[in-house]
Design an enzyme around this catalytic site. Structure first.
Site, PDB file in Angstrom:
ATOM      1  N   LYS B  76      79.437 105.037  92.765  1.00  0.00           N
ATOM      2  CA  LYS B  76      80.043 106.202  92.225  1.00  0.00           C
ATOM      3  C   LYS B  76      81.671 106.601  92.274  1.00  0.00           C
ATOM      4  O   LYS B  76      81.946 105.772  93.177  1.00  0.00           O
ATOM      5  CB  LYS B  76      79.511 108.214  93.411  1.00  0.00           C
ATOM      6  N   SER B 151      78.096 116.872  91.272  1.00  0.00           N
ATOM      7  CA  SER B 151      79.533 116.264  90.585  1.00  0.00           C
ATOM      8  C   SER B 151      79.056 114.860  90.535  1.00  0.00           C
ATOM      9  O   SER B 151      79.947 113.710  89.791  1.00  0.00           O
ATOM     10  CB  SER B 151      80.512 116.379  91.702  1.00  0.00           C
ATOM     11  N   SER B 175      76.028 118.178  95.437  1.00  0.00           N
ATOM     12  CA  SER B 175      76.499 116.591  94.212  1.00  0.00           C
ATOM     13  C   SER B 175      75.403 115.603  93.922  1.00  0.00           C
ATOM     14  O   SER B 175      75.836 114.430  93.068  1.00  0.00           O
ATOM     15  CB  SER B 175      77.670 116.565  94.905  1.00  0.00           C
TER      16      SER B 175
END
Lengths: 483, 487
Positions: B76, B151, B175
């Site tokens: 990420k 997210s 997330s």
């Protein structure tokens, strides 16, 4: 109307750690800009602070020294505000739970009495960087070397009633942190500075007046002057029917005045909250024990010992032990001198040595005369190699860097004359050259002779360029004159 | 090759059936082929990946490889990677090349994993749909008109589309779990303090936790072993031994006590999602588990408390992005105030600014007690609910999200509705507990996730419970039609 000042001080003392409070970067002063700031100090994305354990030990020592309350947990909090030299946009400080709670410090007043000043709290925080406004063509440069340097902010109660008391408190606190070895106390480099909260009220009144805060004062002299000025300014306003505005003021040393920085209305809301990146600081028995074990002898105890062990007068002992450096210097010099006469060493330390330091504005470490050198000089006085008067010349020469006492005495031929024969020759010569004085002496009453003999001694010392042993001179003179 | 799990690829590499270079090229090619449309990556590090793959092959040949050596993964874009842009999905850091590796990145590097690139995400991890990214929304591989969740939407979508065998994610309020549910993959948010936060760009420090996102629980176990552990650079990381997660996967579930909080099966939960979750629970009964209804009475306070605590911390954490030292700086600032206002005003997106404003307000003098302190008290109440529940049950189960993936743009203008999509995941972060999302079926072609919540540091149990389910189901092996390609 009689006015009374009410003063409280917030002292920021830089802690003498090798690395910063939340990073491993060095704290050495004076490096090239931004060479001592790591990713943590720069507030890079994703970095995290880790508490330097040394600051906890130092704060614990401080807390023990001022007999403060210390809770088991203290909490780091974020003080949020924007400034270019504050990399994270917040300063890590302590707010609701400081590491050191209520304590006290005793100061000596001019009349010799002691006054106890309350310490409200002391908390740990990180210093900010520096903005450099010159040499950037209308832009501002940022140096983050200082960012993250550990500070202990020591907040006093509003217990001081004059600028003199404030200075005495600041000096005592300076002495304490340097004694503890938790700060180098270097005021020029900003390692020890203070903010002063000042208000005035009519004598006898209970309520405090509206206070102002004078920011960032970095010398004892400025503290006294800044507070004096602020007291005068406030009294003037009040006497002419005005009102004091609660505000922050800046002391301008060049103009010797304070001026307004910002008022209370413009004050920031710092949005303090506990820093979620750091766990509470634990002050358990192990930390306290470690702090207690590393506590040196403090000034008051040392003063008492100097009086007791060395027989120094209270005033002298107080003057010498006011700073750890000076007290260390004294004890080192005493040892080299042979340790038999502490008073003469004390006289030299307080007299010639301190005088020379003051004259040149130097610290003990910066002095060209070391403790060993002074000790050796005293040793030569005590073993009659030189007289006290000659010793002063030797001291000056040492201060000028001409070598240690023995070298100078040798090179300059300053060795005291203790050869009876040589002195006798000089005595005979002086008596022969001054028949009238000899006549007068012999005719004088016994009580007056003591005084009159001084003339002959002076003549002989002059003839020997100060090198004749005064005791021997006296002895021989008496023998010859009285015969 | 891309239909294989991380565990299977690891075995193939060890056995010499495939080289890391071949594997890496295959995934890089797939990214090239599909990601233009999917938008799951912000940065693809082709050269670095191939170099790492060559090194991994040498290591395997030399016989000193670990299970992750040579396996491609994605990070990420919230994890700082030395020498590579780390944008956090924001214009603010579009030009930021990190000068260091996050601890998690370092751990995978040590293990010999190959990093394909950095995945897309909501800006500074603030969002539940991946629509707040400066780099545009990620699409859901199961229906490209829908969101992947957020997210960690890029990580979830890239794994679901098999553009990467596995990826890292972070979870502040759901997330990892919510996008895992919406994309049909397996994701684990570990106990707070289990995985180092060093180098992971902070959103809300007391809630953020990195974790694995992969096809199966077994894959997550493999990754978690590498990611976990005490880090002296993170004061909030916990010095607790890392168990061998994989050896505990095979334990049976006979007698396992599963708690079903009634609050997780009440209004707001879509009936089709509920049906899938209940079917999964039935499956567990068959495996020998005992189902116990429990109550987490303060559940309704989780979202409001979260939207005080998380914005408060973010308002302070994001202050460092000021245009002074790195990142976005506005053109021609006329003075300091202007530099701050425009750099931050132009560098941050709407959602980030909204949360900074909420957080600054909640911390302001006069409001602190009413908001921040009260929210902290709610956190204690919520933790207490869980503590009591775990006296009775071994794990807690429920839906990960109230609905399947919604349409792109559907909730973008309605922040409160958007915030409610994390209603089942947020309490877990507030309490600091570990939680997982496991693919449990489909509703109208869109994946549904089963959430499993465990007690502190019981990741091994969670992985075991998830793995046993995956032994009798194949939801986690489903691949969206458009991305099946040639294996």
């Amino acid at each position: 109307m009689e006015w009374e000042a009410v003063i409280g001080l917030e002292i920021h003392s830089q802690l003498a750690t090798n690395s910063k409070i939340f990073s491993g970067a060095s704290t050495t002063y004076g490096a090239e800009p931004n060479t001592q700031a790591c990713a943590i100090d720069l507030g890079m994305p994703g970095v995290l602070p880790v508490v330097n354990k040394e600051v906890v030990r130092m704060a614990a020592m401080f807390g023990l020294a001022i007999e403060a309350e210390m809770g088991e947990y203290s909490v780091f909090a974020r003080k949020n505000y924007f400034y270019p030299d504050l990399p994270k946009g917040y300063q890590i400080s302590q707010f609701e739970l400081p590491i050191v709670g209520k304590g006290h410090l005793d100061i000596e007043l001019e009349d010799g009495t002691t006054k106890r000043i309350g310490v409200t709290r002391a908390h740990l925080e990180e210093d900010a960087g520096k903005s450099l406004h010159e040499d950037f063509h209308g832009m501002t440069g940022i140096d983050l070397n200082r960012a993250g340097t550990p500070l202990l902010e020591i907040v006093s109660e509003p217990d001081m009633r004059s600028a003199k008391e404030a200075v005495a408190y600041m000096k005592k606190m300076h002495s304490l942190v340097t004694y503890l070895g938790i700060s180098d106390g270097n005021m020029q480099e900003g390692s020890f500075r203070c903010d002063a909260n000042v208000s005035v009220r009519l004598k006898g009144e209970e309520e405090f007046g509206t206070r102002t805060e004078i920011k960032n004062i970095n010398s004892f002299r400025f503290v006294e002057r800044a507070i004096e000025h602020e007291i005068e300014r406030q009294i003037e306003i009040l006497e002419s029917g005005g009102e004091i505005i609660q505000e922050t003021r800046l002391y301008d040393a060049d103009k010797d005045e304070t001026r307004s920085m910002r008022s209370k209305e413009e004050a920031n809301d710092y949005r303090y909250f506990p820093d979620p990146d750091l766990l509470p600081v634990v002050m358990d028995q192990a930390v306290l024990d470690a702090a207690r074990d590393s506590m040196p002898e403090l000034s008051d105890a040392r003063k008492a010992r100097f009086i007791d062990q060395y027989g120094l007068r209270g005033e002298d002992a107080g003057q010498i032990t006011a700073s750890r450096e000076m007290a260390d210097f004294f004890e080192a010099a005493l040892e080299v001198s042979g340790g038999s006469d502490a008073k003469i060493v004390a006289n030299w330390v307080i007299g010639e040595f301190s005088g020379a330091l003051n004259r040149e504005g130097l610290s003990v470490q910066e002095a060209p005369v070391s403790a060993a050198m002074l000790g050796q000089l005293v040793k030569r006085i005590l073993d009659n190699t030189i007289s006290g008067k000659i010793a002063k010349e030797v001291f000056e020469a040492m201060w000028q860097g001409e070598g240690d006492a023995d070298v100078i005495i040798e090179q300059k031929g300053m060795k005291q004359v203790t050869d009876t024969g040589a002195i006798e020759v000089m005595v005979d010569e002086v008596l022969a050259n001054n028949p009238k004085q000899v006549e007068n002496y012999r005719n004088a009453e016994e009580q007056k002779r003591g005084k009159m003999i001084g003339f002959f001694v002076g003549q002989i010392m002059k003839a020997s360029k100060g090198k004749a042993n005064p005791a021997l001179v006296n002895e021989l003179l008496k023998k010859k004159l009285d015969s | 090759m891309h239909t294989k799990t991380l565990t299977e690829l690891s075995a193939m590499l060890q056995a010499g059936e495939v080289s890391s270079v071949a594997l890496t090229e295959h995934f890089l090619d797939r990214i090239e082929q599909y990601d233009q449309d999917l938008n799951s990556f912000i940065t693809v590090t082709r050269e670095e990946a191939l170099e790492a793959a060559r090194a991994a092959d040498e290591r395997i040949q030399a016989g000193n490889a670990g299970p992750l050596t040579g396996v491609p993964i994605a990070h990420k874009d919230i994890f700082c990677t030395d020498g590579v842009r780390t944008s956090c999905g924001s214009r603010m850091l579009d030009n930021f090349i990190a000068p260091y590796d996050a601890t998690v990145v370092e751990q995978f590097k040590q293990a010999g994993a190959v990093v394909l690139g950095k995945t897309n995400m909501d800006e500074f991890a603030m969002g539940s749909s991946n629509e707040t990214s400066f780099y545009g929304p990620v699409k859901n591989p199961w229906d490209r008109d829908r969101v992947p969740g957020g997210s960690s939407g890029g990580s979830a979508a890239s794994v679901a589309a098999r553009l990467a065998p596995a990826a890292t994610g972070t979870d502040t309020g759901g997330s990892i779990r919510q996008p895992a549910a919406l994309c049909g993959i397996t994701g684990l948010k570990p106990t707070y303090g289990r995985v180092s936060r060093w180098g992971m760009i902070a959103f809300a420090s007391s809630l953020d936790q990195g974790g694995p996102m992969a096809q199966s629980a077994e894959d997550c176990a493999l990754m978690l072993e590498v990611m976990s552990g005490f880090d002296e650079k993170d004061s909030t990381s916990v010095n607790e031994a890392v168990p061998d997660y994989r050896t505990q996967l095979s334990q049976g579930l006979q007698g396992l006590k599963i708690g079903l909080p009634k609050e997780y099966f009440s209004e707001g939960l879509g009936p089709e999602v509920e049906a899938v979750v209940r079917a999964a629970i039935e499956e567990y009964k068959k495996l020998g588990a005992e189902i116990i209804e429990i109550s987490l009475p303060n559940t309704h306070l989780a979202v409001p408390a979260y939207y005080v605590v998380a914005p408060a911390e973010c308002s302070s954490n994001l202050s460092r992005f000021d245009g002074v030292r790195y990142g976005y700086r506005c053109d021609d600032p006329k003075d300091l105030q202007d530099l701050y206002e425009r750099s931050r005003g132009e560098g941050f997106g709407e959602e980030v600014k909204r949360r900074i404003m909420i957080g600054a307000y909640a911390l302001s003098a006069g409001y602190y007690d009413a908001y921040y302190l009260k929210a902290q008290k709610v956190r204690h109440l919520i933790s207490d609910d869980f503590r009591k529940a775990f006296e009775e049950v071994d794990v807690i189960m429920g839906p990960t999200a109230p609905s399947t993936a919604f349409k792109l743009g559907e909730k973008a203008d309605d922040p409160v509705t958007m915030y409610l999509s994390d209603i089942y995941t947020i309490a877990v972060n507030l309490a600091g507990l570990p939680g997982m999302s496991v693919p449990a079926g489909f509703s109208e072609g869109m994946p549904v996730g089963l959430q499993i919540i465990g007690n502190y540091f019981e990741e091994a149990r969670l992985l075991n419970v998830a793995h046993q389910y995956q032994q009798v189901t194949d939801w986690h092996r489903q691949i969206p039609e458009a991305f099946k390609g040639q294996s």
